[in-house]
Design an enzyme around this catalytic site. Structure first.
Site, PDB file in Angstrom:
ATOM      1  N   ARG A 104       0.860  -1.175   0.000  1.00 47.96           N
ATOM      2  CA  ARG A 104       0.000   0.000   0.000  1.00 47.96           C
ATOM      3  C   ARG A 104       0.900   1.229   0.000  1.00 47.96           C
ATOM      4  O   ARG A 104       1.942   1.246   0.664  1.00 47.96           O
ATOM      5  CB  ARG A 104      -0.915   0.027   1.234  1.00 47.96           C
ATOM      6  CG  ARG A 104      -1.948  -1.075   1.295  1.00 47.96           C
ATOM      7  CD  ARG A 104      -3.056  -0.841   0.268  1.00 47.96           C
ATOM      8  NE  ARG A 104      -4.189  -1.758   0.463  1.00 47.96           N
ATOM      9  CZ  ARG A 104      -4.306  -2.937  -0.103  1.00 47.96           C
ATOM     10  NH1 ARG A 104      -3.331  -3.382  -0.907  1.00 47.96           N
ATOM     11  NH2 ARG A 104      -5.370  -3.697   0.109  1.00 47.96           N
ATOM     12  N   HIS A 119      -0.986   0.066  -9.678  1.00 50.30           N
ATOM     13  CA  HIS A 119      -1.531  -0.883  -8.705  1.00 50.30           C
ATOM     14  C   HIS A 119      -2.149  -2.068  -9.443  1.00 50.30           C
ATOM     15  O   HIS A 119      -3.311  -2.422  -9.235  1.00 50.30           O
ATOM     16  CB  HIS A 119      -2.570  -0.224  -7.795  1.00 50.30           C
ATOM     17  CG  HIS A 119      -2.616  -0.863  -6.436  1.00 50.30           C
ATOM     18  ND1 HIS A 119      -2.729  -0.149  -5.274  1.00 50.30           N
ATOM     19  CD2 HIS A 119      -2.540  -2.166  -6.047  1.00 50.30           C
ATOM     20  CE1 HIS A 119      -2.737  -0.959  -4.235  1.00 50.30           C
ATOM     21  NE2 HIS A 119      -2.613  -2.200  -4.689  1.00 50.30           N
ATOM     22  N   ASP A 137       4.277   0.076  -7.393  1.00 49.80           N
ATOM     23  CA  ASP A 137       2.961  -0.365  -7.855  1.00 49.80           C
ATOM     24  C   ASP A 137       1.865   0.167  -6.944  1.00 49.80           C
ATOM     25  O   ASP A 137       0.703   0.168  -7.322  1.00 49.80           O
ATOM     26  CB  ASP A 137       2.893  -1.894  -7.901  1.00 49.80           C
ATOM     27  CG  ASP A 137       1.600  -2.384  -8.527  1.00 49.80           C
ATOM     28  OD1 ASP A 137       1.335  -2.004  -9.691  1.00 49.80           O
ATOM     29  OD2 ASP A 137       0.849  -3.123  -7.870  1.00 49.80           O
ATOM     30  N   ALA A 171      -1.397  -7.635  -9.077  1.00 50.63           N
ATOM     31  CA  ALA A 171      -2.113  -8.890  -8.838  1.00 50.63           C
ATOM     32  C   ALA A 171      -3.373  -9.017  -9.679  1.00 50.63           C
ATOM     33  O   ALA A 171      -4.230  -9.862  -9.408  1.00 50.63           O
ATOM     34  CB  ALA A 171      -2.475  -9.012  -7.363  1.00 50.63           C
ATOM     35  N   GLU A 194      -4.307   7.252  -5.229  1.00 54.67           N
ATOM     36  CA  GLU A 194      -4.617   6.434  -6.406  1.00 54.67           C
ATOM     37  C   GLU A 194      -6.009   6.782  -6.933  1.00 54.67           C
ATOM     38  O   GLU A 194      -6.936   6.944  -6.128  1.00 54.67           O
ATOM     39  CB  GLU A 194      -4.546   4.944  -6.055  1.00 54.67           C
ATOM     40  CG  GLU A 194      -3.152   4.479  -5.691  1.00 54.67           C
ATOM     41  CD  GLU A 194      -3.076   2.975  -5.412  1.00 54.67           C
ATOM     42  OE1 GLU A 194      -4.143   2.307  -5.410  1.00 54.67           O
ATOM     43  OE2 GLU A 194      -1.960   2.469  -5.211  1.00 54.67           O
TER      44      GLU A 194
END
Length: 322
Positions: A233, A281, A257, A284, A262
Site C-alpha cells: 500500500r 496498482h 505499484d 495482482a 490512487e
C-alpha cells in the site's frame, strides 16, 4: 436438516468477481442457505443478511443487525476496519489473503530486474533504432530485504533465492522462519535491515503499525545504490521522504505499484522521476488471482455452513489475517 432444506440463513454475495458457475459452487457449498447475488444491495438485504461477501460501509453495518460474517474480496482489510467494524465484535471478518501472492511476487521481481538492468534505457534505444550495448548489474549476489512475510513475501523470498540473492525478511513474529530467508528481523529492526539492502521490498499489510514505516530515518541509512520496491500500500511509505531521497540521489530509485494517492494524479512528480518505474496498482490483476479468491470464498462458505472455523480471519487488533 436434509440437504437443500431451507435453514433460514441468508448469504449475500455483493460485488462478486464470479459468474453463474462459481455462484453454483457457492450454493452447493451451503445447501439450505439462501444465496443472493447482487451489485446493488438494498436495505432489506442488509437487514436480513447473516453473511455478506463484499465491502460494507459503516452505515451499512449499522443496518445489518443479523450479520455474523463479512468476507472481503481483497487480501487486505485496511479499507474495512472502521471504528464501527472494530466495535462489531460478533461479526467475523475474513479476507481473500493469499489470492494474489504469486503475481505480486512476480511483479516485485520484474520491477527489480527492470530497475537493475535499466530497461527503460534499452526501450528508448529500441525506439530510436540504436544498437546500445553496455555493462549492467545482475541480481545474483545482491541483498533483498522483504518487509512483510505473508503469502506474497514468502513466495518472493523463494523466487529471490532462486535468483541467487541474499534474502532478509521482516515480520511481526521474527521467531517464525521462512524458506529462503537467511535472517529474520522484527518490526523494531527495519532500519538495521534496510542498511544491508540493495532492494527493500514492501509487502506488508497497511495497519497503524506499518503506516509510514519507511520514513526519512529508514531511507537515510540505505545505500546510495539501493532501491525501494512497493507492492503493498502506498501509505506504508512516507511519500514525501521517498521522493526527496530519490530526487536527491540519496537512494538510486524505486519501483512503485502502490501509491499514496490512487489513481496517481496526472501532475504527480512520480511520473517523471529518473530511476523510478510506476505501475498502476496492477501487480495482482490476473485471472488466477480472481480464481483463487473464489476458491478461498467457497471453502469458507462450506466451513460457515457446517459450523467449522473459517480461514483468513482478521485479527481486528492487528488489522490483518495472521
Amino acid at each position: 436438516m436434509p440437504p437443500g432444506e431451507p435453514d433460514g440463513r441468508l448469504l449475500v454475495v455483493a460485488q462478486a468477481p464470479m459468474g453463474e458457475e462459481d455462484l453454483g459452487r457457492v450454493r452447493a457449498a451451503a445447501p439450505g442457505v439462501e444465496v443472493v447475488a447482487t451489485t446493488t444491495p438494498g436495505r432489506d438485504l442488509l437487514a436480513r443478511a447473516d453473511a455478506w461477501a463484499g465491502h460494507l460501509d459503516p452505515d451499512d453495518l449499522a443496518l445489518a443487525g443479523r450479520l455474523r460474517w463479512n468476507h472481503l474480496w481483497t487480501a487486505g482489510a485496511d479499507a474495512d476496519l472502521s471504528p464501527r467494524s472494530l466495535a462489531a465484535e460478533d461479526v467475523v471478518l475474513t479476507t481473500s489473503a493469499g489470492n494474489g501472492a504469486v503475481p505480486l511476487a512476480e511483479h516485485a521481481l520484474m520491477l527489480m530486474l527492470v530497475l537493475d538492468r535499466d530497461l527503460p534505457r534499452w526501450l528508448d534505444a529500441q525506439r530510436a533504432h540504436t544498437w546500445e550495448r553496455r555493462r549492467h548489474p545482475e541480481l545474483a549476489g545482491q541483498t533483498v530485504g522483504i518487509v512483510g512475510m505473508g503469502a506474497a513475501g514468502r513466495d518472493l523470498a523463494l523466487k529471490c533465492a532462486a535468483f541467487h540473492m541474499r534474502v532478509l525478511g521482516l515480520r511481526s513474529r521474527p521467531d517464525r522462519p521462512a524458506d529462503g530467508v537467511e535472517r529474520m528481523y522484527g518490526p523494531g529492526d527495519l532500519a538495521a535491515m534496510a542498511a544491508e539492502c540493495d532492494y527493500l521490498v514492501l509487502a506488508a499489510p497497511l495497519t497503524e503499525e506499518t503506516r509510514g514505516m519507511v520514513d526519512a530515518d529508514v531511507l537515510a541509512v540505505m545505500r546510495p545504490t539501493a532501491r525501494v520496491v512497493n507492492i503493498s500500500r502506498g501509505e506504508v511509505v512516507d511519500d514525501a521522504a521517498l521522493l526527496e531521497a530519490v530526487t536527491s540521489g540519496r537512494i538510486a530509485g524505486a519501483g512503485l505499484d502502490a501509491h499514496a494517492v490512487e489513481p496517481l494524479p496526472e501532475d504527480s512528480p512520480w511520473w517523471d522521476v529518473p530511476g523510478v518505474v510506476v505501475t498502476p496498482h496492477n501487480a495482482a490483476t490476473t485471472p488466477q488471482t480472481l480464481a483463487r479468491a473464489v476458491d478461498i470464498f467457497v471453502d469458507n462458505v462450506a466451513r460457515w455452513a457446517q459450523g467449522r472455523p473459517l480461514v483468513n480471519v482478521v485479527d481486528k487488533r492487528s488489522g490483518y489475517a495472521p
